[in-house]
Design a protein around this motif. Sequence first.
Motif, short mmCIF file in Angstrom:
data_model
loop_
_atom_site.label_atom_id
_atom_site.label_comp_id
_atom_site.label_asym_id
_atom_site.label_seq_id
_atom_site.Cartn_x
_atom_site.Cartn_y
_atom_site.Cartn_z
N VAL A 94 0.81 -1.61 0.18
CA VAL A 94 0.30 0.00 0.09
C VAL A 94 0.62 1.55 0.04
O VAL A 94 1.87 1.21 0.72
N LEU A 118 -3.05 9.98 7.08
CA LEU A 118 -3.93 8.20 6.35
C LEU A 118 -4.96 7.45 7.88
O LEU A 118 -4.35 6.28 7.92
N ASP A 120 -7.56 7.03 7.17
CA ASP A 120 -8.23 6.03 6.80
C ASP A 120 -7.84 4.83 6.44
O ASP A 120 -8.21 3.46 6.07
N TYR A 121 -6.19 4.76 6.79
CA TYR A 121 -5.46 3.06 6.33
C TYR A 121 -5.15 2.82 7.60
O TYR A 121 -3.87 1.62 7.57
N LEU A 124 -4.53 -0.95 7.96
CA LEU A 124 -3.34 -1.23 7.66
C LEU A 124 -2.40 -1.58 8.89
O LEU A 124 -1.33 -2.25 8.59
N VAL A 171 -7.44 -2.23 3.48
CA VAL A 171 -6.65 -1.55 2.78
C VAL A 171 -6.48 -2.78 1.77
O VAL A 171 -5.69 -3.76 2.43
N SER A 320 -4.53 2.20 -3.55
CA SER A 320 -5.41 1.29 -2.77
C SER A 320 -6.51 1.33 -2.65
O SER A 320 -8.38 2.08 -2.88
N LEU A 322 -10.14 0.95 -1.03
CA LEU A 322 -10.73 1.00 1.28
C LEU A 322 -12.15 0.32 0.88
O LEU A 322 -12.95 0.72 0.07
#
Length: 572
Positions: A94, A118, A120-121, A124, A171, A320, A322
């Motif tokens: 990612v 980041l 929203d990640y 991960l 993700v 990526s 989501l």
Amino acid sequence: MLLGGVAQAAPDSSPIGSANVTVADPTVPRPPGQPCVVQLFSDDTFNDFGTRPYGYAPPTGCGTHWAKVVLEADFSVTAGVQFDRTASIWLGGVNLYFGTTQEPRSNLAPNWHVERDLTDYSALFRNSGQGQAVLYNLVDSTYTGVIHGSARLLFYPASVVAPAPRVPDAVYPLGSDPVGNTVTLNNSSSQMAATLTLPANVERAYLDVFTQSQSNDEFWYTCVPDQYAAETQECGGGNFREAEISIDGQPAGVAPVYPWIYTGGIDLFIWKPTPGVQALNFMPYRVDLTPFAGMLSNGSPHTVAVSVQGANSYFSATASLLVYQDHGAKQVSGALLRNTLAGQSPTPTIGSTLQQDSSGNVTGAVTTDLSRHFVIEGYVDTSHGRVTTTVDQTVGFADTQTFGITATDFHQITDQLTSVEGVSRSRIGNFLSGEFEARFRYPLHVDVNQATESNGDYSILTSIKQGYDQHTGMSLGGFPLYWADVHNNVAGSDTLVLDSGFHIVSHSGQQATQNFAFHDSLGGCYSGSVSSANNLVTAYSTGQDCAGEQNRVLWFAHPDGSPYLGDSLLPW
């Protein structure tokens, strides 16, 4: 929800008079509290074409749900000669950061700082993994600049005043490298793709897309269709570029391509000390794939792919996926109801007023235009009812290349506008549960006027204006909830003198200005401005257009223009 504000202060010392990198961009606003820090790599040296791997482990003492996650990276290049280079940071395939580098000078070793939200990640970062930094750099007797870099992740614990937002549950990277790297898209048929078997309870899905022009495509925005290339002395292949997203071969969305100009682009002196829009820190474009959520949840493998229409060797791409899952159901069902993007070919209309007289002088313009409106609609039967999502979007591209060419002069003006007007609406039954509006404008103006001097040298006056304009807005139940505007504009000019072998003899008259502004409906405000002349900062201000001349941005806002669709401002 309690709203905390972050006042963004000016630098400790004025950059006026400095030749170092100076930008007007905002940093990522932070919630209150002390973050946990995970160092990804520290003072790595980039002087070859190898990657720089690192191991990652989640932070301790900060829980697993965070109010915010921020990447901070610092780069520098030693004094000397060096091209602008592409830099990227990855974890588990990612992308965490994508951008390019500043070029040094013989007596200047520039350094710069970048940040990316980041949050929203977050899914991960809950597990250990392998990552790498990729920054290919040639160092030899001619190209002497050595690049150094460090990066870390900051995790801000959730609290009463800064609750953890609802973030994607998973993700998934697109690409072939399990640790992470970009994918080369050489032509319109090239694809970056991943075949995935997703959870059986997907209720929302989004794709963050980066498409960066390289090599022959670096200056794609100045090219003309092949039939006019010889006459205009320009690159062929046309100037229409657009990322096309598909699911199982069916068109699923569009991502506009931003005309980034890197720090060695067109006239390298224009970008010292202030680079072009997002040149050091690209922003992804987020595509709403939620109408396909029911189909993606059916237990079968599905191929999500990205291509660049018009690519002409080449684009570097990454994306990526989501995914939000229905926490109240292990299995959902649904279907795609309509897709009017399918069958609409991304083929622009070409026009020409070019004329050539008996002396071989060429005047006139080449135009390239395309506008498409499409609606994609689908539903998912979830634990909270049937949710129907409609993506209604118009994408536009308008380009005019104007020429005035004689035996001793070459004048080309590029006027280009890429635009997006879109809204995503979600309904639970007949109730309009959510609405997200997004508008983008990417204006670009490039004026290059080359004259042949009596001694055989070439004098090239270049003027450039580029912008990134974004409006986003959310509504709940038909009532406006939040809106935000971002405006990032850079304008500059310079005159280069080249000898007959196209080596730089001198340059003069460099000047540039960047203005950045952010406003939102909750009173958030950021403004910044930087100007330069003769490659030194001549003016710098921050907060000048905000109340009390003080920047104040709420901690969960996105003043840099990064995507935020689906965060804590939405209730489901």
